[in-house]
Motif scaffolding. Structure first.
Motif, mmCIF file in Angstrom:
data_model
loop_
_atom_site.group_PDB
_atom_site.id
_atom_site.type_symbol
_atom_site.label_atom_id
_atom_site.label_comp_id
_atom_site.label_asym_id
_atom_site.label_seq_id
_atom_site.Cartn_x
_atom_site.Cartn_y
_atom_site.Cartn_z
ATOM 1 N N PRO A 19 3.176 -3.733 -12.246
ATOM 2 C CA PRO A 19 3.581 -2.659 -11.222
ATOM 3 C C PRO A 19 5.226 -2.776 -10.917
ATOM 4 C CG PRO A 19 1.890 -3.944 -10.512
ATOM 5 C CD PRO A 19 2.118 -4.769 -11.585
ATOM 6 N N ALA A 20 5.808 -1.727 -10.824
ATOM 7 C CA ALA A 20 7.043 -1.684 -10.577
ATOM 8 C C ALA A 20 7.394 -2.533 -9.292
ATOM 9 C CB ALA A 20 7.742 -0.183 -10.147
ATOM 10 N N GLY A 21 8.459 -3.481 -9.325
ATOM 11 C CA GLY A 21 8.900 -4.178 -8.255
ATOM 12 C C GLY A 21 8.301 -5.626 -8.181
ATOM 13 N N SER A 22 7.700 -5.831 -9.161
ATOM 14 C CA SER A 22 6.674 -7.025 -9.427
ATOM 15 C C SER A 22 7.769 -7.868 -10.203
ATOM 16 C CB SER A 22 5.406 -7.012 -9.785
ATOM 17 O OG SER A 22 5.384 -6.462 -11.320
ATOM 18 N N ALA A 73 6.815 -9.730 -12.602
ATOM 19 C CA ALA A 73 6.590 -9.359 -14.235
ATOM 20 C C ALA A 73 7.223 -8.088 -14.492
ATOM 21 C CB ALA A 73 4.968 -9.379 -14.451
ATOM 22 N N ALA A 74 7.507 -7.406 -13.718
ATOM 23 C CA ALA A 74 8.211 -6.081 -14.174
ATOM 24 C C ALA A 74 9.740 -6.256 -14.220
ATOM 25 C CB ALA A 74 7.813 -4.978 -13.165
ATOM 26 N N GLY A 75 10.268 -7.443 -13.685
ATOM 27 C CA GLY A 75 11.593 -7.744 -13.815
ATOM 28 C C GLY A 75 12.493 -8.094 -12.370
ATOM 29 N N ALA A 76 11.321 -7.842 -11.288
ATOM 30 C CA ALA A 76 12.301 -8.146 -10.011
ATOM 31 C C ALA A 76 12.807 -9.464 -10.048
ATOM 32 C CB ALA A 76 11.265 -7.670 -8.811
ATOM 33 N N VAL A 77 13.729 -9.830 -9.308
ATOM 34 C CA VAL A 77 14.364 -10.878 -9.012
ATOM 35 C C VAL A 77 14.472 -11.258 -7.620
ATOM 36 C CG1 VAL A 77 15.793 -13.020 -9.569
ATOM 37 C CG2 VAL A 77 15.079 -11.119 -11.513
ATOM 38 N N PRO A 78 13.556 -11.607 -6.869
ATOM 39 C CA PRO A 78 13.946 -11.632 -5.234
ATOM 40 C C PRO A 78 14.909 -12.876 -4.949
ATOM 41 C CG PRO A 78 11.874 -12.802 -5.925
ATOM 42 C CD PRO A 78 11.981 -12.174 -7.371
ATOM 43 N N TYR A 114 -1.559 -14.599 -11.541
ATOM 44 C CA TYR A 114 -1.553 -12.929 -11.663
ATOM 45 C C TYR A 114 -1.109 -12.526 -10.396
ATOM 46 C CZ TYR A 114 -3.932 -13.165 -16.301
ATOM 47 O OH TYR A 114 -4.172 -13.221 -17.699
ATOM 48 N N ARG A 115 -1.700 -12.947 -9.341
ATOM 49 C CA ARG A 115 -1.169 -12.377 -7.984
ATOM 50 C C ARG A 115 0.346 -12.473 -7.848
ATOM 51 N NH1 ARG A 115 -6.608 -14.066 -6.017
ATOM 52 N NH2 ARG A 115 -7.782 -12.187 -5.888
ATOM 53 N N PHE A 116 0.596 -13.701 -8.190
ATOM 54 C CA PHE A 116 2.194 -13.900 -8.098
ATOM 55 C C PHE A 116 3.059 -13.002 -8.877
ATOM 56 C CE2 PHE A 116 6.175 -15.961 -9.827
ATOM 57 C CZ PHE A 116 6.333 -16.709 -8.605
ATOM 58 N N PHE A 117 2.971 -12.896 -10.242
ATOM 59 C CA PHE A 117 3.617 -11.932 -11.056
ATOM 60 C C PHE A 117 3.436 -10.399 -10.857
ATOM 61 C CE2 PHE A 117 3.750 -15.899 -13.565
ATOM 62 C CZ PHE A 117 5.267 -16.050 -13.856
ATOM 63 N N LEU A 118 2.332 -10.070 -10.520
ATOM 64 C CA LEU A 118 2.075 -8.821 -10.443
ATOM 65 C C LEU A 118 1.987 -8.058 -9.033
ATOM 66 C CD1 LEU A 118 -1.300 -8.659 -12.789
ATOM 67 C CD2 LEU A 118 1.003 -8.160 -13.403
ATOM 68 N N GLY A 119 2.137 -9.229 -7.922
ATOM 69 C CA GLY A 119 2.270 -8.445 -6.770
ATOM 70 C C GLY A 119 3.393 -8.380 -6.125
ATOM 71 N N PRO A 120 3.430 -7.782 -4.947
ATOM 72 C CA PRO A 120 5.137 -7.789 -4.603
ATOM 73 C C PRO A 120 5.798 -8.993 -4.122
ATOM 74 C CG PRO A 120 3.507 -7.269 -2.800
ATOM 75 C CD PRO A 120 2.563 -7.443 -3.935
ATOM 76 N N PRO A 121 6.992 -9.050 -4.290
ATOM 77 C CA PRO A 121 7.904 -10.057 -4.031
ATOM 78 C C PRO A 121 7.165 -11.019 -2.845
ATOM 79 C CG PRO A 121 9.279 -8.548 -4.800
ATOM 80 C CD PRO A 121 7.969 -7.903 -4.424
ATOM 81 N N ASP A 122 7.085 -10.248 -1.832
ATOM 82 C CA ASP A 122 6.974 -11.305 -0.423
ATOM 83 C C ASP A 122 5.443 -12.142 -0.759
ATOM 84 O OD1 ASP A 122 5.248 -8.749 -0.335
ATOM 85 O OD2 ASP A 122 5.369 -8.505 1.679
#
Length: 554
Positions: free
Chosen positions: A515-518, A520-525, A480-488
């Motif tokens: 959250p936006a930027g996570s 799970a929200a579609g961010a691809v670091p 959950y912390r991986f998908f919902l937290g910030p990319p770093d």
């Protein structure tokens, strides 16, 4: 002799179970033939059986491909029959064929036992209604759903063991009937603690009978519980947690022996019962005290909020959506009302059956998973009332009781109240597509939603970090912390857990809002690399770590 054979309720129970089982197998053959079983627990049970018959230690029920090696709380008892069937059939059908046969046959055998036990319980109370009860039991949703082809987890077996206790207590009080009930209690406790409240009801009924002079039954019950636990404890789950009988086993065995001895006492029964109960409570307190918060007391608060709060069967009855509550608890409530009315008007055996149904209702008020025993027992009073109204030719009452006593009526009613929207159905993650895609990749560590984790382990050679098991605090919280937290933060978690693949699939986190930027929200670091074209569902990524360890193609 031949006529008696064809009148045997066990024969008709077996025939009806085979007929319905065959129909269910055909309707779900696309999934069963690929060993895509109905529930994550069924998939993980199959993998536990595979691990055992390929060399994992009998006492080792850990899942070594989950979260770096997770000690499961499951018993080996549920593995015995599927493993035996696979080993017996494998020389003739191959491994896959043997597994398919086992996951189809074992639930059907248990379903036949459910029908036979329900018939036997009803026959002890009202013989004329036993045939009707057999038919209603076959339709007793949601209890019947535990016996669909592919349902090889232990919950169906636990339900059967409770029914064995009820059937034994309806027999004349004797050493034999007490021993049968005691063995069923011991086996249920060794499998898991979910049915412990019903074991308490059984014990209370036995004690009340002893106070009224039924000495032999209490002696048989106590000895069977004690020696049953001693024999089955090596098969029980371990780990020192509050989700197995292991921490309480010494006190439970001592208590069972004490109650067996009390069964021979004729004087000062109340005083001796109170003294024995008090002494056992004092002995049990050190082991029981850490478990007062239940088996989920040690679950990370983050997981309680994000995961357990979304597990449908873990919801309280009145917190569940109305349609779900009706579908699950409708038959239980109808049966409880019928038994209550019959107990008030007629007394007798109904005062023995009613506590089991009331206990099921109490559990259901806290968690919907309590409905199964209540639904199975509900058909007994409803079948008896139906048979009586049919004998009196009261057709409106007969029709009403058929509807009330048919468990499948309630999900149909619930579907009319709140039909599933097309949008909700479309947003669900296609687990088969996920497993098919992962199966094409070299084995690695997969970061995905909790339900995907169980299927990944059973359906591929990969390892998983998260899966729907309450002991997996570390892996599930990391997911959950991986998908919902910030990319770093996700990057640090990926490095810690040595993640090779990341799966993103619509709805895999349930109703949790990302959250936006996570991720799970579609961010691809930048450290994630697509393995599929943009827009592919599911979306599978690999990590820098995996790319650095993969030799270049030649």
């Amino acid at each position: 002799m031949t006529a008696r054979f064809f009148r045997s309720p066990h024969l008709w129970a077996a025939l009806l179970a085979c007929l319905l089982g065959a129909a269910w197998t055909v309707s779900d053959w696309t999934n069963l033939s690929r060993l895509r079983l109905p529930d994550t627990d069924d998939a993980m049970r199959l993998q536990q059986v595979r691990d055992w018959i390929t060399g994992q230690g009998f006492a080792d029920v850990s899942q070594h491909r989950l979260a770096g090696g997770l000690a499961m709380h499951w018993s080996r008892i549920g593995d015995l029959v599927p493993a035996a069937l696979i080993l017996m059939l494998r020389p003739f059908t191959g491994q896959a064929g043997a597994e398919i046969a086992a996951v189809v046959a074992w639930p059907i055998v248990q379903f036949a036992a459910l029908l036979a036990l329900t018939h036997g319980i009803t026959r002890r109370i009202a013989p004329a209604a036993a045939g009707t009860a057999l038919v209603l039991a076959a339709l007793a949703y949601p209890a019947s759903s535990l016996f669909l082809p592919g349902r090889i987890d232990h919950h169906g077996l636990q339900l059967l063991l409770v029914l064995v206790q009820v059937r034994a207590l309806l027999s004349p009080p004797s050493l034999r009937s007490g021993a049968i009930a005691g063995v069923a209690v011991a086996a249920g406790a060794a499998i898991g603690l979910e049915t412990l409240p019903f074991a308490v009801v059984t014990g209370a009924i036995v004690v009340i009978g002893w106070l009224r002079g039924e000495r032999d039954r209490q002696t048989g019950f106590g000895l069977a519980v004690a020696f049953g636990l001693l024999a089955l404890l090596p098969l029980a789950g371990h780990g020192g947690a509050c989700d197995t009988i292991a921490p309480l086993a010494p006190v439970a065995i001592a208590g069972a022996l004490a109650f067996a001895a009390l069964g021979r006492v004729e004087r000062r029964r109340f005083a001796l019962l109170a003294a024995t109960g008090g002494a056992l409570a004092v002995l049990a307190w050190p082991a029981a005290r850490p478990c007062l918060s239940g088996p989920y007391g040690d679950v990370d608060p983050l997981l309680v909020r994000l995961w357990l709060a979304q597990v449908s069967e873990a919801q309280p009855l009145f917190a569940a959506p109305a349609a779900q509550a009706i579908a699950y608890a409708g038959l239980l409530i109808a049966g409880l009302a019928a038994s209550g009315w019959l107990a008030w008007r007629r007394g007798g055996d109904w005062w023995m059956l009613l506590p089991y149904q009331a206990t099921a209702m109490a559990i259901t008020l806290a968690q919907l998973r309590g409905v199964y025993v209540g639904a199975a027992l509900a058909v007994v009073p409803l079948a008896i009332l139906l048979a009586e109204q049919r004998a009196r030719a009261r057709l409106p009452a007969v029709l009403a009781l058929w509807i009330a006593g048919t468990g499948l009526s309630y999900p149909l009613i619930a579907g009319q109240i709140a039909p599933k929207s097309a949008a909700a159905t479309a947003s669900a993650c296609d687990l088969s597509a996920v497993i098919d895609r992962l199966a094409t990749l070299p084995p690695g560590q997969v970061m995905a939603g909790v339900d995907i984790g169980a299927w990944t382990i059973a359906g591929t050679k990969h390892r998983a970090i998260a899966a729907p098991y309450h002991r997996n605090n570390a892996g599930n919280a990391a997911m959950y912390r991986f998908f919902l937290g910030p990319p770093d933060q996700a990057a640090r978690i990926a490095a810690t857990w040595r993640v090779d693949y990341v799966v993103v699939c619509p709805g895999m986190l349930g109703s949790v809002r990302a959250p936006a930027g996570s991720i799970a929200a579609g961010a691809v670091p930048a450290w994630l690399h697509r393995l599929d074209p943009p827009g592919a569902v599911p979306a599978v990524f690999t990590t820098d770590r995996r790319l650095s360890e993969t030799p270049p193609a030649r």
